[in-house]
Each structure stands twice: as structure tokens, then as C-alpha cells.
Design an enzyme around this catalytic site. Structure first.
Site, PDB file in Angstrom:
ATOM      1  N   GLN A   8      -0.376 -13.885   4.216  1.00 30.46           N
ATOM      2  CA  GLN A   8      -0.563 -14.529   5.522  1.00 30.46           C
ATOM      3  C   GLN A   8       0.808 -14.643   6.199  1.00 30.46           C
ATOM      4  OE1 GLN A   8      -3.108 -18.093   5.422  1.00 30.46           O
ATOM      5  NE2 GLN A   8      -3.599 -17.577   3.305  1.00 30.46           N
ATOM      6  N   HIS A  15       5.337  -9.903  -0.410  1.00 32.94           N
ATOM      7  CA  HIS A  15       4.376  -8.981   0.197  1.00 32.94           C
ATOM      8  C   HIS A  15       4.921  -8.391   1.486  1.00 32.94           C
ATOM      9  CE1 HIS A  15       0.474  -7.164   0.806  1.00 32.94           C
ATOM     10  NE2 HIS A  15       0.380  -7.721   2.008  1.00 32.94           N
ATOM     11  N   LYS A  50      -6.713   3.402   4.159  1.00 33.31           N
ATOM     12  CA  LYS A  50      -7.962   2.668   3.962  1.00 33.31           C
ATOM     13  C   LYS A  50      -8.306   1.867   5.208  1.00 33.31           C
ATOM     14  CE  LYS A  50      -5.841  -1.520   2.060  1.00 33.31           C
ATOM     15  NZ  LYS A  50      -5.674  -2.400   0.902  1.00 33.31           N
ATOM     16  N   ARG A  71     -10.807  -1.642   6.255  1.00 33.89           N
ATOM     17  CA  ARG A  71     -11.555  -2.772   5.694  1.00 33.89           C
ATOM     18  C   ARG A  71     -12.553  -3.312   6.713  1.00 33.89           C
ATOM     19  NH1 ARG A  71      -9.348  -4.990   1.005  1.00 33.89           N
ATOM     20  NH2 ARG A  71      -7.133  -4.641   0.605  1.00 33.89           N
ATOM     21  N   THR A  92      -8.399  -8.191  -6.416  1.00 35.58           N
ATOM     22  CA  THR A  92      -9.717  -7.812  -6.947  1.00 35.58           C
ATOM     23  C   THR A  92      -9.689  -6.437  -7.602  1.00 35.58           C
ATOM     24  OG1 THR A  92     -10.383  -6.807  -4.846  1.00 35.58           O
ATOM     25  CG2 THR A  92     -10.864  -9.162  -5.148  1.00 35.58           C
ATOM     26  N   ALA A  93      -8.599  -5.686  -7.406  1.00 34.57           N
ATOM     27  CA  ALA A  93      -8.412  -4.328  -7.935  1.00 34.57           C
ATOM     28  C   ALA A  93      -9.309  -3.312  -7.239  1.00 34.57           C
ATOM     29  CB  ALA A  93      -8.643  -4.271  -9.446  1.00 34.57           C
ATOM     30  N   THR A 136      -8.965  -1.894  -4.170  1.00 31.52           N
ATOM     31  CA  THR A 136      -8.209  -0.836  -3.494  1.00 31.52           C
ATOM     32  C   THR A 136      -7.615   0.144  -4.488  1.00 31.52           C
ATOM     33  OG1 THR A 136      -7.665  -2.269  -1.620  1.00 31.52           O
ATOM     34  CG2 THR A 136      -6.250  -0.354  -1.974  1.00 31.52           C
TER      35      THR A 136
END
Length: 313
Positions: free
Chosen positions: A99, A132, A195, A197, A226-227, A229
Site C-alpha cells: 500500500q 516492495h 498479468k 488482475r 497466496t502463490a 502469481t
């Protein structure tokens, strides 16, 4: 390292496993601290030894649950009120880092809020790893030492893989700079996965930009949650002719059912650091420790030495 130097290392509840390894590398004891918990979930923090005039290093990743962040804030506040000379937070995994901007109207910038909370609590310095987004360093009004997991990943790649057929890949466009650094360092080619989303933690579509046929692929990422991607990227690369796919990721958030996704995917192996404890079981997961890297950063801060030479790339 001389244990008589005026510094102490303390650990939050969740990161004690890493703090103990850091202290072992520094040849110093882990500081004594008590976290008292009440029946309603509230807790309080107290130091069980004098920290007056000391440089205090507080090791705590701010991963879920949010108690870890609150515990760190209380540790900083308690150190300030106990007259510590300086308070340095060692946050291997800085949560809320995704964020980092307003990507749509009426949303919070969580990373900035956390930076403000730590600053108001009394933080004097931050040591962290693989944020990040690099611009998060600018959210702080105190010095930030930003370390990189590549310090441990690069020697691992050299020792385990043949570079002749190796190719670096990124599971999304946002990680292209990170993957490009690996590509330049090893002088090997790179491909990108693009990708889209429909919502958070759910990949709608993915395409490969580049040719992976008959290549051994190393996917590079910072966070695996969550793995979805990284496993989708691995499966897609095998479908496009890749010989094998492995992955490197700095932070093993690994929310359920991530471990199951990894086990059922085309990934041969996924390598994490221990910035977050990986408590699940998977034969495909390898964990490398960053304790020595953080210990060396602490040592250099104590001796007013340059930290930039720790960066491999």
C-alpha cells in the site's frame, strides 16, 4: 564483537527465532524483555534490564497478525521512555508495503501510515530488507538502511545452478527492475510475465514476453502471499517449453493455501529467506538465513561504518 559496547538487541515475540541467530553472529546475548498479555488481548511491553544510554536494536517483522506491529510500537515507546540513546528498528519484512500509493480513489497509503506511527513512537533509524517499493524509504524522516536478499541469493545461485542455460524471469512487470539486476549480474537473458488482475490476490490473465523454450528458469520476486502469481507463471513457462522453473522470493508470507499451490505447481523449488518464519511443510521450499547480513549491518551501524558495501548489486 565486543559485548561490552553500548548496544543491546531485543526481539519481538514473532521474530525471536531470527534475533537469536543475529545475536549468535554478533556474539552477544539477546536482551531481556517481557510481554505481558491480558485476557482481552491487550498486552504491555517492559524491558527487564537497563537500557539507559544504550543503542537499542529491536528485531521484529511487521507481518500478520497486526499484533506484531503494535508490539514493535510499544517496544519503541518503552525504549524512548527508558532513556535509550538511540532506537533502531530491524524490520526484515516491512508489512503494508504493497500500500505505497493511491492506485484508486479513496484508499489509504498504509506504508506511509506505518512510517508515521514508528516515527511518532520515537524511532531513530530503520534497517529493513527488500521493500516492495523503493520509494517507501522516503516515507521516513529518519535514516533507512535498505538491505537486499540478493546478498544471500546470488551465492546460492552460483553454487547450485549452471549459468549456461539459465534465464531470469519476473512474474509481473512491476518486478522487472529486480529481475533485470540479476540478469545483468550473471549476464544471462531475461523474460517478463505480464498479468492482469480482477481483484487483489487473483490473477485473471498472464502472458510471457520472451522465449523460454529449453531454458532453466529462475523466477525472482519479493513477496509470495497466496502463490497464485508465481505458480501460474511457472506453469505457463513449462507449457511454453521451459525445461525447469525455480523461484526466489525474499518474504514467505505464504497465506493458505499457498503451500498447497506450490506443491501442485510446475515449480521444482522455491527459495525464501527467513525474514518471516515459514512454518508449513513443503519439500519444494528451501529457506536461507539473512541473520548474518543483518548482524553485519548492526555491527556497521554501531561502528559508524558504510553499509553500502554489503550490497552485491
Amino acid at each position: 564483537m565486543n559485548t561490552n559496547r553500548p548496544f543491546l538487541v531485543f526481539s519481538g515475540t514473532y521474530s525471536r527465532y531470527l534475533a537469536e541467530k543475529i545475536c549468535l553472529s554478533l556474539n552477544c546475548p539477546l536482551g531481556q524483555m517481557n510481554v505481558e498479555r491480558f485476557a482481552d488481548g491487550e498486552f504491555s511491553v517492559s524491558y527487564e534490564e537497563s537500557i539507559r544510554g544504550r543503542d537499542v536494536f529491536l528485531v521484529q517483522s511487521t507481518c500478520p497478525p497486526s499484533d506484531n506491529l503494535m508490539e514493535l510500537l510499544l517496544m519503541v515507546d518503552a525504549a524512548k521512555r527508558a532513556s535509550a540513546h538511540s532506537i533502531i528498528a530491524v524490520i526484515p519484512y516491512f508489512g503494508w508495503a504493497r500500500q505505497d500509493r493511491k492506485d484508486k480513489p479513496r484508499v489509504s497509503i498504509g506504508a506511509k501510515l506505518i512510517a508515521d506511527l514508528l516515527s511518532v513512537a520515537g524511532l531513530n533509524r530503520l534497517i529493513t530488507m527488500d521493500l516492495h517499493a523503493d520509494q517507501i524509504q522516503g516515507f521516513f524522516n529518519v535514516p533507512v538502511d535498505h538491505l537486499y536478499a540478493s546478498t544471500v541469493f546470488l551465492p546460492f545461485i552460483k553454487s547450485r545452478f549452471s549459468l549456461d542455460n539459465l534465464m531470469v524471469a519476473t512474474p509481473d512487470v512491476g518486478g522487472s527492475k529486480r529481475a533485470s539486476n540479476y540478469s545483468k549480474y550473471f549476464q544471462i537473458p531475461m523474460v517478463i510475465c505480464h498479468k492482469s488482475r480482477t481483484k487483489a490476490n487473483e490473477v485473471a490473465d498472464m502472458k510471457i514476453i520472451g522465449d523460454v523454450k529449453n531454458r532453466d528458469i529462475v523466477l525472482v520476486d519479493d513477496i509470495v502471499d497466496t502463490a497464485g502469481t508465481i505458480t501460474k507463471a511457472a506453469d505457463l513457462m513449462i507449457l511454453n517449453g521451459a525445461k525447469s522453473v525455480r523461484a526466489l522470493a525474499s518474504h514467505a508470507v505464504m497465506s493458505d493455501p499457498a503451500s498447497l499451490c506450490v506443491d501442485q505447481s510446475a515449480l521444482s523449488e522455491i527459495i525464501f529467506t527467513d525474514s518471516i518464519p515459514y512454518t508449513k511443510k513443503s519439500e519444494k521450499v528451501t529457506v536461507l538465513s539473512v541473520a548474518e547480513m543483518f548482524a553485519e549491518a548492526i555491527r556497521r551501524v554501531c561502528h559508524n561504518e558504510s553499509i553500502s558495501s554489503l550490497y552485491t548489486m
